[in-house]
Design a protein around this motif. Structure first.
Motif, PDB file in Angstrom:
ATOM      1  N   GLY A 135       0.804  -1.217   0.000  1.00  0.00           N
ATOM      2  CA  GLY A 135       0.000   0.000   0.000  1.00  0.00           C
ATOM      3  C   GLY A 135       0.836   1.265   0.000  1.00  0.00           C
ATOM      4  O   GLY A 135       0.415   2.292   0.526  1.00  0.00           O
ATOM      5  N   MET A 136       2.001   1.213  -0.606  1.00  0.00           N
ATOM      6  CA  MET A 136       2.864   2.382  -0.609  1.00  0.00           C
ATOM      7  C   MET A 136       2.936   2.996  -1.993  1.00  0.00           C
ATOM      8  O   MET A 136       2.744   2.321  -2.998  1.00  0.00           O
ATOM      9  N   ASN A 137       3.201   4.292  -2.030  1.00  0.00           N
ATOM     10  CA  ASN A 137       3.355   4.962  -3.318  1.00  0.00           C
ATOM     11  C   ASN A 137       4.835   4.966  -3.723  1.00  0.00           C
ATOM     12  O   ASN A 137       5.704   4.578  -2.946  1.00  0.00           O
ATOM     13  N   GLN A 190      11.554   9.564  -6.856  1.00  0.00           N
ATOM     14  CA  GLN A 190      10.288   8.943  -7.261  1.00  0.00           C
ATOM     15  C   GLN A 190      10.296   8.701  -8.762  1.00  0.00           C
ATOM     16  O   GLN A 190       9.795   7.691  -9.246  1.00  0.00           O
ATOM     17  N   GLN A 191      10.900   9.628  -9.509  1.00  0.00           N
ATOM     18  CA  GLN A 191      10.962   9.485 -10.960  1.00  0.00           C
ATOM     19  C   GLN A 191      11.749   8.242 -11.361  1.00  0.00           C
ATOM     20  O   GLN A 191      11.386   7.555 -12.317  1.00  0.00           O
ATOM     21  N   LYS A 192      12.816   7.952 -10.627  1.00  0.00           N
ATOM     22  CA  LYS A 192      13.617   6.750 -10.906  1.00  0.00           C
ATOM     23  C   LYS A 192      12.766   5.496 -10.696  1.00  0.00           C
ATOM     24  O   LYS A 192      12.762   4.594 -11.533  1.00  0.00           O
ATOM     25  N   ILE A 193      12.029   5.447  -9.587  1.00  0.00           N
ATOM     26  CA  ILE A 193      11.165   4.290  -9.325  1.00  0.00           C
ATOM     27  C   ILE A 193      10.133   4.165 -10.442  1.00  0.00           C
ATOM     28  O   ILE A 193       9.882   3.068 -10.951  1.00  0.00           O
ATOM     29  N   SER A 194       9.562   5.272 -10.857  1.00  0.00           N
ATOM     30  CA  SER A 194       8.555   5.258 -11.921  1.00  0.00           C
ATOM     31  C   SER A 194       9.139   4.693 -13.216  1.00  0.00           C
ATOM     32  O   SER A 194       8.527   3.841 -13.863  1.00  0.00           O
ATOM     33  N   THR A 207       7.257   7.027  -1.454  1.00  0.00           N
ATOM     34  CA  THR A 207       7.625   6.388  -0.194  1.00  0.00           C
ATOM     35  C   THR A 207       8.719   5.355  -0.416  1.00  0.00           C
ATOM     36  O   THR A 207       9.717   5.321   0.314  1.00  0.00           O
ATOM     37  N   LEU A 208       8.559   4.504  -1.427  1.00  0.00           N
ATOM     38  CA  LEU A 208       9.584   3.511  -1.727  1.00  0.00           C
ATOM     39  C   LEU A 208      10.895   4.196  -2.072  1.00  0.00           C
ATOM     40  O   LEU A 208      11.962   3.787  -1.608  1.00  0.00           O
ATOM     41  N   ALA A 209      10.817   5.244  -2.875  1.00  0.00           N
ATOM     42  CA  ALA A 209      12.021   5.977  -3.268  1.00  0.00           C
ATOM     43  C   ALA A 209      12.778   6.478  -2.046  1.00  0.00           C
ATOM     44  O   ALA A 209      14.009   6.380  -1.977  1.00  0.00           O
ATOM     45  N   GLY A 210      12.050   6.989  -1.064  1.00  0.00           N
ATOM     46  CA  GLY A 210      12.682   7.468   0.156  1.00  0.00           C
ATOM     47  C   GLY A 210      13.387   6.364   0.922  1.00  0.00           C
ATOM     48  O   GLY A 210      14.479   6.561   1.458  1.00  0.00           O
ATOM     49  N   PHE A 211      12.782   5.190   0.965  1.00  0.00           N
ATOM     50  CA  PHE A 211      13.379   4.070   1.695  1.00  0.00           C
ATOM     51  C   PHE A 211      14.634   3.540   1.013  1.00  0.00           C
ATOM     52  O   PHE A 211      15.543   3.066   1.678  1.00  0.00           O
ATOM     53  N   VAL A 212      14.691   3.600  -0.317  1.00  0.00           N
ATOM     54  CA  VAL A 212      15.848   3.030  -1.021  1.00  0.00           C
ATOM     55  C   VAL A 212      16.819   4.095  -1.527  1.00  0.00           C
ATOM     56  O   VAL A 212      17.822   3.772  -2.139  1.00  0.00           O
ATOM     57  N   GLY A 213      16.510   5.365  -1.279  1.00  0.00           N
ATOM     58  CA  GLY A 213      17.460   6.440  -1.572  1.00  0.00           C
ATOM     59  C   GLY A 213      17.559   6.889  -3.012  1.00  0.00           C
ATOM     60  O   GLY A 213      18.640   7.255  -3.468  1.00  0.00           O
ATOM     61  N   VAL A 214      16.451   6.850  -3.733  1.00  0.00           N
ATOM     62  CA  VAL A 214      16.431   7.370  -5.097  1.00  0.00           C
ATOM     63  C   VAL A 214      15.220   8.285  -5.254  1.00  0.00           C
ATOM     64  O   VAL A 214      14.403   8.411  -4.345  1.00  0.00           O
TER      65      VAL A 214
END
Length: 117
Positions: free
Chosen positions: A13-15, A27-31, A18-25
């Motif tokens: 249930g995360m956006n 949001q655009q990279k995750i996208s 949030t994931l980007a913050g946890f892994v240090g990149v």
């Protein structure tokens, strides 16, 4: 191609932010990784694998098994560590427990502030 990163993120249930913050990149990279428009570098692959407690092979769709023997051993080790923390906490009196909770909240707040800087 199936994107297991997106699936794991959505399971929790995360956006993306949030994931980007946890892994240090970013949001655009995750996208971009989730849309398969950018390759997943080894460092990020390992970070995401560790975060979700799955194998890198699972993330890369090379295996249907989420957990490997090394990860299971690490998980067992963490569970032992957490149980020791729970046992120590439970052995405290109520005032000490409340103090521990306050200290943990304060530490978490400090860490969040440090990551925002």
């Amino acid at each position: 191609m199936e994107n297991r990163i997106r699936a794991l993120r959505e399971e929790r249930g995360m956006n993306q932010d949030t994931l980007a913050g946890f892994v240090g990149v970013s949001q655009q990279k995750i996208s971009r990784v989730e849309r398969n428009t950018e390759t997943l570098g080894i460092d990020l692959l390992i970070e995401i694998s560790d975060y979700f407690h799955v194998t890198t092979d699972y993330l890369l769709c090379l295996s249907k098994e989420r957990h490997g023997s090394a990860q299971e051993a690490r998980l067992r080790s963490k569970m032992t560590e957490y149980q020791e923390l729970v046992d120590a906490y439970e052995s405290l009196g109520e005032e000490s427990r409340q103090l521990v909770l306050k200290l943990m909240r304060a530490l978490k707040k400090i860490e969040l502030e440090e990551t925002e800087d």
